[in-house]
Design an enzyme around this catalytic site. Sequence first.
Site, PDB file in Angstrom:
ATOM      1  N   LYS A  10      73.054  36.036  17.076  1.00  0.00           N
ATOM      2  CA  LYS A  10      72.873  37.342  17.691  1.00  0.00           C
ATOM      3  C   LYS A  10      74.114  37.756  18.469  1.00  0.00           C
ATOM      4  O   LYS A  10      74.513  38.914  18.458  1.00  0.00           O
ATOM      5  CB  LYS A  10      71.657  37.334  18.623  1.00  0.00           C
ATOM      6  CG  LYS A  10      70.339  37.545  17.902  1.00  0.00           C
ATOM      7  CD  LYS A  10      69.226  37.865  18.875  1.00  0.00           C
ATOM      8  CE  LYS A  10      67.950  38.251  18.139  1.00  0.00           C
ATOM      9  NZ  LYS A  10      66.871  38.630  19.055  1.00  0.00           N
ATOM     10  N   GLY A  59      60.660  45.573  18.536  1.00  0.00           N
ATOM     11  CA  GLY A  59      61.940  44.891  18.378  1.00  0.00           C
ATOM     12  C   GLY A  59      61.994  43.602  19.168  1.00  0.00           C
ATOM     13  O   GLY A  59      60.967  43.044  19.571  1.00  0.00           O
ATOM     14  N   CYS A  60      63.196  43.115  19.417  1.00  0.00           N
ATOM     15  CA  CYS A  60      63.377  41.886  20.186  1.00  0.00           C
ATOM     16  C   CYS A  60      62.709  42.031  21.546  1.00  0.00           C
ATOM     17  O   CYS A  60      62.942  43.008  22.253  1.00  0.00           O
ATOM     18  CB  CYS A  60      64.867  41.595  20.356  1.00  0.00           C
ATOM     19  SG  CYS A  60      65.218  40.126  21.348  1.00  0.00           S
ATOM     20  N   PHE A  61      61.899  41.053  21.904  1.00  0.00           N
ATOM     21  CA  PHE A  61      61.124  41.196  23.137  1.00  0.00           C
ATOM     22  C   PHE A  61      61.955  41.125  24.407  1.00  0.00           C
ATOM     23  O   PHE A  61      61.497  41.519  25.476  1.00  0.00           O
ATOM     24  CB  PHE A  61      59.975  40.195  23.211  1.00  0.00           C
ATOM     25  CG  PHE A  61      60.226  38.796  22.717  1.00  0.00           C
ATOM     26  CD1 PHE A  61      61.482  38.195  22.788  1.00  0.00           C
ATOM     27  CD2 PHE A  61      59.187  38.053  22.163  1.00  0.00           C
ATOM     28  CE1 PHE A  61      61.698  36.905  22.332  1.00  0.00           C
ATOM     29  CE2 PHE A  61      59.390  36.752  21.709  1.00  0.00           C
ATOM     30  CZ  PHE A  61      60.652  36.182  21.797  1.00  0.00           C
ATOM     31  N   TRP A  62      63.201  40.672  24.333  1.00  0.00           N
ATOM     32  CA  TRP A  62      64.038  40.596  25.534  1.00  0.00           C
ATOM     33  C   TRP A  62      64.159  41.958  26.218  1.00  0.00           C
ATOM     34  O   TRP A  62      63.965  42.086  27.425  1.00  0.00           O
ATOM     35  CB  TRP A  62      65.436  40.104  25.186  1.00  0.00           C
ATOM     36  CG  TRP A  62      65.525  38.724  24.643  1.00  0.00           C
ATOM     37  CD1 TRP A  62      64.586  37.728  24.719  1.00  0.00           C
ATOM     38  CD2 TRP A  62      66.641  38.165  23.922  1.00  0.00           C
ATOM     39  NE1 TRP A  62      65.032  36.596  24.099  1.00  0.00           N
ATOM     40  CE2 TRP A  62      66.292  36.827  23.596  1.00  0.00           C
ATOM     41  CE3 TRP A  62      67.866  38.655  23.530  1.00  0.00           C
ATOM     42  CZ2 TRP A  62      67.157  35.983  22.902  1.00  0.00           C
ATOM     43  CZ3 TRP A  62      68.730  37.829  22.833  1.00  0.00           C
ATOM     44  CH2 TRP A  62      68.375  36.501  22.517  1.00  0.00           C
TER      45      TRP A  62
END
Length: 228
Positions: A10, A59-62
């Site tokens: 990433k 999307g990405c949970f961050w």
Amino acid sequence: MRKPSLRAGKSILATALLAGLMACSAGFARSKPVALPDPTLDLPSTAAAGEQTAVFAGGCFWGVEAVFEHVKGVRQATSGYSGGNSGSAEYDTVSTGRTGHAESVKVVYDPSKVSYGQLLKVYFSVAHDPTQLNRQSPDVGTQYRSEIFTTSDAQQKVARAYIAQLTAARVFPAPIVTRVEPLKAFYPAEAYHQDYLKLHPNDPYIVYNDAPKLVHLKQLFPTLYKGG
């Protein structure tokens, strides 16, 4: 912490994006926040403090987790998995895109301070792009889909009504693809995923994809935004 190969992948991608796409970010990161109308249908607020739960995937949970952690009235935001079964609720497995899970965020909030409709407004305006099917920014796969997991019939009614309202108003340049389904279960993600933006603010992926969401949150929701 995240396995080196996964995190490095990433970060390498995000570094390339930073170097080559700062001037042309369409399709990867929304360059401007989207101002949305208030929901015409919402859950009633309560006079006394309490707790309710909402679950969102986008999307990405961050980044989704970080956005809701900065909303006043939200007591806790937890990254995790929803949509599949307990046996496959593990990052490496979910990342195959074949588990039925979506990277999700459980939001525990005080309905006397923030309403479910206001959380939906944040979700659609700054937390993610609801017009992208099975992807968000550089992340592609069904695990990154846009989905609202409702915890009650009332939540489902409000969520569907707001999608219909936004669709009728044509506030987005493409159709909203967000799914609305009852929550079957939420499985917390591994410890290294929790508070990722707070713990890794200089990660190129965070800098390019997620940090701007907090800027947009503060711009669009100054009375709801909380620092820290």
